[in-house]
Write a protein that holds these residues in place. Structure first.
Motif, mmCIF file in Angstrom:
data_model
loop_
_atom_site.group_PDB
_atom_site.id
_atom_site.type_symbol
_atom_site.label_atom_id
_atom_site.label_comp_id
_atom_site.label_asym_id
_atom_site.label_seq_id
_atom_site.Cartn_x
_atom_site.Cartn_y
_atom_site.Cartn_z
ATOM 1 N N LEU A 23 -4.100 -1.167 7.512
ATOM 2 C CA LEU A 23 -3.508 -2.473 6.820
ATOM 3 C C LEU A 23 -4.243 -2.268 5.089
ATOM 4 C CD1 LEU A 23 -3.788 -4.883 9.588
ATOM 5 C CD2 LEU A 23 -1.435 -3.901 8.461
ATOM 6 N N SER A 24 -5.502 -2.325 5.463
ATOM 7 C CA SER A 24 -6.475 -2.296 4.416
ATOM 8 C C SER A 24 -5.670 -1.106 3.357
ATOM 9 C CB SER A 24 -7.584 -2.329 3.987
ATOM 10 O OG SER A 24 -8.534 -3.041 2.878
ATOM 11 N N LEU A 25 -5.837 0.137 3.441
ATOM 12 C CA LEU A 25 -4.652 1.104 2.931
ATOM 13 C C LEU A 25 -3.477 1.025 2.234
ATOM 14 C CD1 LEU A 25 -5.852 3.831 1.726
ATOM 15 C CD2 LEU A 25 -4.957 4.899 4.159
ATOM 16 N N ILE A 26 -2.807 0.124 2.606
ATOM 17 C CA ILE A 26 -1.579 -0.238 2.529
ATOM 18 C C ILE A 26 -1.836 -1.102 1.649
ATOM 19 C CG2 ILE A 26 0.431 -1.545 3.139
ATOM 20 C CD1 ILE A 26 0.500 -0.049 6.608
ATOM 21 N N ALA A 31 -0.956 -2.123 -4.530
ATOM 22 C CA ALA A 31 -1.406 -2.267 -5.878
ATOM 23 C C ALA A 31 -1.432 -1.257 -6.984
ATOM 24 C CB ALA A 31 -3.058 -2.342 -5.577
ATOM 25 N N PHE A 32 -1.262 -0.286 -6.060
ATOM 26 C CA PHE A 32 -0.999 1.416 -6.933
ATOM 27 C C PHE A 32 0.924 0.973 -7.079
ATOM 28 C CE2 PHE A 32 1.410 6.005 -6.362
ATOM 29 C CZ PHE A 32 0.619 5.877 -7.592
ATOM 30 N N LEU A 33 1.345 0.446 -6.666
ATOM 31 C CA LEU A 33 3.363 0.434 -7.130
ATOM 32 C C LEU A 33 3.230 -0.641 -7.757
ATOM 33 C CD1 LEU A 33 4.588 1.000 -3.483
ATOM 34 C CD2 LEU A 33 4.075 2.886 -5.092
ATOM 35 N N ALA A 34 2.787 -2.182 -7.381
ATOM 36 C CA ALA A 34 2.890 -3.022 -8.283
ATOM 37 C C ALA A 34 2.601 -2.987 -9.368
ATOM 38 C CB ALA A 34 1.741 -4.321 -8.136
ATOM 39 N N PRO A 35 3.966 -3.503 -10.400
ATOM 40 C CA PRO A 35 4.217 -4.085 -11.592
ATOM 41 C C PRO A 35 2.662 -4.258 -12.559
ATOM 42 C CG PRO A 35 5.367 -4.500 -10.671
ATOM 43 C CD PRO A 35 5.192 -4.388 -10.137
#
Length: 179
Positions: A23-26, A31-35
């Protein structure tokens, strides 16, 4: 934070830590995908090691933190989220647990602010180009970054304590009953 534990050993503890690590890795990947709002999503990823500490002990929290951090560095294309997690948000639940065991609230807050300022120093002086290029000119001054960082940290820590209390009262209680 970790008064009693229900998953001290065995398969249940391993499964719980594995689930919380996933869940933490997701969250780190989101965070990488979020604009925008990357900092908040990385902070959210730090909740799961806290769950490991509450439900399975300090060692489980450190394992969740380390596994998530290593996998984040290996799997997430932009390393900034994983580094932010490793420098502060993932490590904070275990440090918080240790600092809250100190006999004095004054010593506890001195320790908490020292950890916050150490993380800010690493980010500001060591990784500024990676993490902080978006700062407005008004916050470009070192003292402003540390002032804003400390105020934000105190608010974050108080809110984090409330989330941990919620987890212990609602989620961990259910885990104990179903054990």
């Amino acid at each position: 934070m970790a008064g009693r534990t229900s998953y001290r050993g065995g398969a249940g503890r391993t499964a719980l830590v594995g689930l919380l690590t996933g869940l933490s890795l997701i969250c780190l990947y989101l965070a990488f995908l979020a604009p925008s709002g990357k900092l908040g999503v990385v902070a959210l990823a730090g909740i799961f090691p806290a769950g490991a500490v509450v439900s399975a002990g300090l060692g489980a929290g450190f394992f969740c933190y380390a596994a998530t951090g290593i996998l984040g560095l290996l799997l997430i294309p932009a390393k900034s989220a994983a580094l932010l997690y490793l420098i502060f948000f993932g490590l904070w639940p275990m440090l918080k647990s240790l600092l809250e065991r100190l006999p004095s609230r004054v010593l506890e807050w001195i320790g908490k602010l020292a950890v916050c300022n150490a993380a800010l120093a690493v980010l500001w002086f060591g990784l500024k180009a990676l993490f902080l290029p978006f700062l407005p000119a008004a916050l470009g001054q070192t003292w402003m970054v540390f002032l804003a960082g400390n105020v934000g940290f105190v608010i974050y820590d108080v809110g984090f304590s409330k989330l941990i209390a919620f987890y212990a009262a609602r989620v961990d209680r259910v885990l104990r009953k179903n054990r």
